[in-house]
Enzyme design. Sequence first.
Site, PDB file in Angstrom:
ATOM      1  N   GLY A 160     -24.499  -2.464  27.557  1.00 48.28           N
ATOM      2  CA  GLY A 160     -25.054  -1.146  27.905  1.00 48.28           C
ATOM      3  C   GLY A 160     -23.923  -0.140  28.109  1.00 48.28           C
ATOM      4  O   GLY A 160     -22.924  -0.155  27.386  1.00 48.28           O
ATOM      5  N   GLY A 161     -24.055   0.703  29.128  1.00 55.18           N
ATOM      6  CA  GLY A 161     -23.035   1.730  29.403  1.00 55.18           C
ATOM      7  C   GLY A 161     -21.666   1.129  29.693  1.00 55.18           C
ATOM      8  O   GLY A 161     -20.627   1.727  29.384  1.00 55.18           O
ATOM      9  N   GLU A 192      -6.190  -5.792   3.962  1.00 54.48           N
ATOM     10  CA  GLU A 192      -6.052  -6.874   2.965  1.00 54.48           C
ATOM     11  C   GLU A 192      -7.247  -6.902   2.017  1.00 54.48           C
ATOM     12  O   GLU A 192      -7.732  -7.965   1.632  1.00 54.48           O
ATOM     13  CB  GLU A 192      -5.813  -8.229   3.639  1.00 54.48           C
ATOM     14  CG  GLU A 192      -4.470  -8.248   4.346  1.00 54.48           C
ATOM     15  CD  GLU A 192      -3.941  -9.618   4.672  1.00 54.48           C
ATOM     16  OE1 GLU A 192      -4.205 -10.561   3.914  1.00 54.48           O
ATOM     17  OE2 GLU A 192      -3.249  -9.730   5.686  1.00 54.48           O
ATOM     18  N   THR A 232       0.816  -1.221   0.000  1.00 57.73           N
ATOM     19  CA  THR A 232       0.000   0.000   0.000  1.00 57.73           C
ATOM     20  C   THR A 232       0.850   1.271   0.000  1.00 57.73           C
ATOM     21  O   THR A 232       1.901   1.327   0.643  1.00 57.73           O
ATOM     22  CB  THR A 232      -0.904   0.001   1.260  1.00 57.73           C
ATOM     23  OG1 THR A 232      -1.640  -1.217   1.278  1.00 57.73           O
ATOM     24  CG2 THR A 232      -1.857   1.181   1.270  1.00 57.73           C
ATOM     25  N   GLU A 233       0.341   2.278  -0.714  1.00 58.03           N
ATOM     26  CA  GLU A 233       0.965   3.609  -0.678  1.00 58.03           C
ATOM     27  C   GLU A 233      -0.119   4.640  -0.392  1.00 58.03           C
ATOM     28  O   GLU A 233      -1.314   4.345  -0.503  1.00 58.03           O
ATOM     29  CB  GLU A 233       1.630   3.915  -2.027  1.00 58.03           C
ATOM     30  CG  GLU A 233       2.745   2.943  -2.337  1.00 58.03           C
ATOM     31  CD  GLU A 233       3.446   3.248  -3.644  1.00 58.03           C
ATOM     32  OE1 GLU A 233       3.078   4.246  -4.317  1.00 58.03           O
ATOM     33  OE2 GLU A 233       4.354   2.478  -3.988  1.00 58.03           O
ATOM     34  N   SER A 262     -14.207  -4.555   2.184  1.00 58.40           N
ATOM     35  CA  SER A 262     -15.387  -5.374   1.844  1.00 58.40           C
ATOM     36  C   SER A 262     -15.819  -5.118   0.402  1.00 58.40           C
ATOM     37  O   SER A 262     -16.233  -6.038  -0.312  1.00 58.40           O
ATOM     38  CB  SER A 262     -16.551  -5.033   2.774  1.00 58.40           C
ATOM     39  OG  SER A 262     -16.361  -5.614   4.035  1.00 58.40           O
ATOM     40  N   ALA A 286      -2.230   4.739  -3.359  1.00 55.30           N
ATOM     41  CA  ALA A 286      -2.497   3.447  -4.009  1.00 55.30           C
ATOM     42  C   ALA A 286      -2.851   2.430  -2.932  1.00 55.30           C
ATOM     43  O   ALA A 286      -1.972   1.770  -2.363  1.00 55.30           O
ATOM     44  CB  ALA A 286      -1.282   2.990  -4.806  1.00 55.30           C
ATOM     45  N   SER A 291      -6.666   0.389  -2.487  1.00 58.42           N
ATOM     46  CA  SER A 291      -7.398  -0.657  -3.206  1.00 58.42           C
ATOM     47  C   SER A 291      -6.818  -0.837  -4.607  1.00 58.42           C
ATOM     48  O   SER A 291      -6.736  -1.954  -5.122  1.00 58.42           O
ATOM     49  CB  SER A 291      -8.876  -0.274  -3.315  1.00 58.42           C
ATOM     50  OG  SER A 291      -9.426  -0.119  -2.029  1.00 58.42           O
TER      51      SER A 291
HETATM   52  C1  LIG Z   1      -3.961  -1.197  10.594  1.00 65.07           C
HETATM   53  C2  LIG Z   1      -3.639  -1.378   9.146  1.00 65.07           C
HETATM   54  C3  LIG Z   1      -2.650  -2.287   8.785  1.00 65.07           C
HETATM   55  C4  LIG Z   1      -2.295  -2.438   7.440  1.00 65.07           C
HETATM   56  N1  LIG Z   1      -1.254  -3.266   7.105  1.00 65.07           N
HETATM   57  C5  LIG Z   1      -0.803  -3.269   5.827  1.00 65.07           C
HETATM   58  C6  LIG Z   1       0.397  -3.975   5.489  1.00 65.07           C
HETATM   59  O1  LIG Z   1       1.027  -4.618   6.335  1.00 65.07           O
HETATM   60  N2  LIG Z   1       0.827  -3.905   4.207  1.00 65.07           N
HETATM   61  C7  LIG Z   1       0.176  -3.219   3.237  1.00 65.07           C
HETATM   62  O2  LIG Z   1       0.637  -3.205   2.102  1.00 65.07           O
HETATM   63  N3  LIG Z   1      -0.978  -2.546   3.526  1.00 65.07           N
HETATM   64  C8  LIG Z   1      -1.470  -2.547   4.795  1.00 65.07           C
HETATM   65  N4  LIG Z   1      -2.606  -1.848   5.106  1.00 65.07           N
HETATM   66  C9  LIG Z   1      -3.310  -1.118   4.061  1.00 65.07           C
HETATM   67  C10 LIG Z   1      -4.673  -1.693   3.701  1.00 65.07           C
HETATM   68  O3  LIG Z   1      -4.537  -2.896   3.003  1.00 65.07           O
HETATM   69  C11 LIG Z   1      -5.425  -0.608   2.918  1.00 65.07           C
HETATM   70  O4  LIG Z   1      -5.783   0.396   3.858  1.00 65.07           O
HETATM   71  C12 LIG Z   1      -6.642  -1.136   2.213  1.00 65.07           C
HETATM   72  O5  LIG Z   1      -6.277  -1.971   1.152  1.00 65.07           O
HETATM   73  C13 LIG Z   1      -7.535   0.001   1.658  1.00 65.07           C
HETATM   74  O6  LIG Z   1      -6.792   0.960   0.983  1.00 65.07           O
HETATM   75  P1  LIG Z   1      -7.003   2.508   1.323  1.00 65.07           P
HETATM   76  O7  LIG Z   1      -6.885   2.656   2.782  1.00 65.07           O
HETATM   77  O8  LIG Z   1      -6.088   3.318   0.495  1.00 65.07           O
HETATM   78  O9  LIG Z   1      -8.503   2.813   0.916  1.00 65.07           O
HETATM   79  P2  LIG Z   1      -9.039   3.253  -0.533  1.00 65.07           P
HETATM   80  O10 LIG Z   1      -8.557   2.291  -1.555  1.00 65.07           O
HETATM   81  O11 LIG Z   1      -8.757   4.691  -0.752  1.00 65.07           O
HETATM   82  O12 LIG Z   1     -10.600   3.054  -0.343  1.00 65.07           O
HETATM   83  C14 LIG Z   1     -11.464   4.051   0.210  1.00 65.07           C
HETATM   84  C15 LIG Z   1     -12.904   3.551   0.035  1.00 65.07           C
HETATM   85  O13 LIG Z   1     -13.209   3.439  -1.364  1.00 65.07           O
HETATM   86  C16 LIG Z   1     -13.657   2.129  -1.652  1.00 65.07           C
HETATM   87  N5  LIG Z   1     -13.218   1.716  -2.983  1.00 65.07           N
HETATM   88  C17 LIG Z   1     -11.989   1.830  -3.535  1.00 65.07           C
HETATM   89  N6  LIG Z   1     -11.972   1.299  -4.763  1.00 65.07           N
HETATM   90  C18 LIG Z   1     -13.221   0.834  -5.011  1.00 65.07           C
HETATM   91  C19 LIG Z   1     -13.839   0.160  -6.094  1.00 65.07           C
HETATM   92  N7  LIG Z   1     -13.170  -0.161  -7.192  1.00 65.07           N
HETATM   93  N8  LIG Z   1     -15.134  -0.180  -5.978  1.00 65.07           N
HETATM   94  C20 LIG Z   1     -15.842   0.122  -4.855  1.00 65.07           C
HETATM   95  N9  LIG Z   1     -15.304   0.751  -3.794  1.00 65.07           N
HETATM   96  C21 LIG Z   1     -14.019   1.094  -3.868  1.00 65.07           C
HETATM   97  C22 LIG Z   1     -13.020   1.265  -0.567  1.00 65.07           C
HETATM   98  O14 LIG Z   1     -13.691   0.030  -0.420  1.00 65.07           O
HETATM   99  C23 LIG Z   1     -13.119   2.167   0.639  1.00 65.07           C
HETATM  100  O15 LIG Z   1     -14.413   2.076   1.175  1.00 65.07           O
HETATM  101  C24 LIG Z   1      -2.993  -1.705   6.441  1.00 65.07           C
HETATM  102  C25 LIG Z   1      -4.016  -0.817   6.815  1.00 65.07           C
HETATM  103  C26 LIG Z   1      -4.330  -0.639   8.140  1.00 65.07           C
HETATM  104  C27 LIG Z   1      -5.381   0.381   8.505  1.00 65.07           C
END
Ligand SMILES: Cc1cc2nc3c(=O)[nH]c(=O)nc-3n(C[C@H](O)[C@H](O)[C@H](O)COP(=O)(O)OP(=O)(O)OC[C@H]3O[C@@H](n4cnc5c(N)ncnc54)[C@H](O)[C@@H]3O)c2cc1C
Length: 410
Positions: free
Chosen positions: A369-370, A393, A156-157, A396, A160, A162
């Site tokens: 509850g509370g 990962e 993840t970036e 949903s 970048a 999803s």
């Molecule tokens: C505690 C934690 C640990 C993590 N550990 C790792 C790790 O070890 N290594 C790593 O590489 N990553 C890691 N991640 C990253 C994680 O996998 C990403 O946060 C996740 O994949 C979602 O990416 P994003 O946060 O950029 O959300 P976005 O991709 O920006 O999504 C934002 C919203 O848009 C929706 N969306 C995006 N594209 C679509 C589509 N095509 N159709 C419908 N809806 C869409 C999403 O479902 C979401 O609701 C971690 C994240 C957290 C919070």
Amino acid sequence: MRKAEGSLYAYAIVPSADRRSHFNSDTLLLMDFRPSEEQEILRRSVREFAEAEIRPHVMEWDETQHFPMDLLPKMAQLGLMGIQLPDEYGGAGMSSVDYCICIEELARVCPAIALSVAAHNGLCSSHINMFGNDAQKARYLPRLVKGEVLGAWGLTEANAGSDAAGMRTTAARQGECWVINGSKNFITHGSIGGVMVVMAVTDRAKGNRGISAFVLEHGTQGMRAGKKEDKLGMRASDTSEVVFEDCRLPGSQMLGEEGQGFINTLQVLDAGRIGIAALSVGLAQGAYEAALRYAKERHQFGQPIGAFQAIQWKLADAATEIEAARLLTYRAAYLKDLGRRMTRESAMAKLYASETAVRVADDCVQIHGGYGFVKDYPAEKYFRDVKLLTIGEGTSEIQRLVIARQLLAQ
Ligand SMILES: Cc1cc2nc3c(=O)[nH]c(=O)nc-3n(C[C@H](O)[C@H](O)[C@H](O)COP(=O)(O)OP(=O)(O)OC[C@H]3O[C@@H](n4cnc5c(N)ncnc54)[C@H](O)[C@@H]3O)c2cc1C
């Protein structure tokens, strides 16, 4: 019904030839849902460990956002640092169903520790084991298995998530070396991981097939931990940015074939999602047990609140949905153990189990509850931790996209 001979797994599906041979007998055998004796012992051992070594510290680690590194050798002794890795590297060589049992039992007590163990095993170590060459496996896996280092995995970036293939981090060839520039965010063990697998663009013109994976050690010049995230939940599990500035790696650090990094990542994630599904089942189980206990203890209107039908229905729904989530999860794991493709099944398991866990954690607070809203009871922590499971990962929404793609391709 009887147990399939030689069946190792709780949910072993009898092969079709056997099924035919049993069809007309009075011992009709289709599936065996019982765990093996070894699996019962495994569950008990991990549960006892989690209750003794983790439970007493859960809130302290949560509040201080501290990952307890001194747990690593203890977890390694139980095989939890190399659950599915082969014996030749010191791994426990367990099945994917066994892996689920381990993650479930850790998550039942502390989802944050389970998340760390899942990322270490299911992302970093698994990627090296699946796609590394012999030299890379021999160099990194034994240290990961012994718990000398924690594994991190960087896909993840900031821009970048999803759409991980849209990553900007590059690896440019310079003679025999690769020079990495860019940054990864939300990386589990980004600041405390000793070994990291990182994905970077090696040929932008080739799109998905222009991304490669590399393995490197913490302390490599040009690599540093960036911002540590201050999180809603899963606070004992370190989540940090990792920055690469002219980070020069010898060609031998490329993991798998050039240009195959993203394709390999999808396979790692197929299996990784089973781990997050198991984590969800374990968290939901922990929350359900807390709610059940409280429903018996708490009295209102002169009777335990568990005597009210409104509370009973929540408990019944939770128990039923957890069992369904567990079955989906074990099915995906079982298919993985058979060496079968399970993209759709692992996405279904992750989707259903994580959304079930969110509902169960919510009802757990409601039943308290509370007292569900304060830190004296475990409900509020399950409620905070659980939300990560419908995000990490693959959200949903992305799981539904993966499932629908598989359905439409049939
Ligand atoms: C505690 C934690 C640990 C993590 N550990 C790792 C790790 O070890 N290594 C790593 O590489 N990553 C890691 N991640 C990253 C994680 O996998 C990403 O946060 C996740 O994949 C979602 O990416 P994003 O946060 O950029 O959300 P976005 O991709 O920006 O999504 C934002 C919203 O848009 C929706 N969306 C995006 N594209 C679509 C589509 N095509 N159709 C419908 N809806 C869409 C999403 O479902 C979401 O609701 C971690 C994240 C957290 C919070």
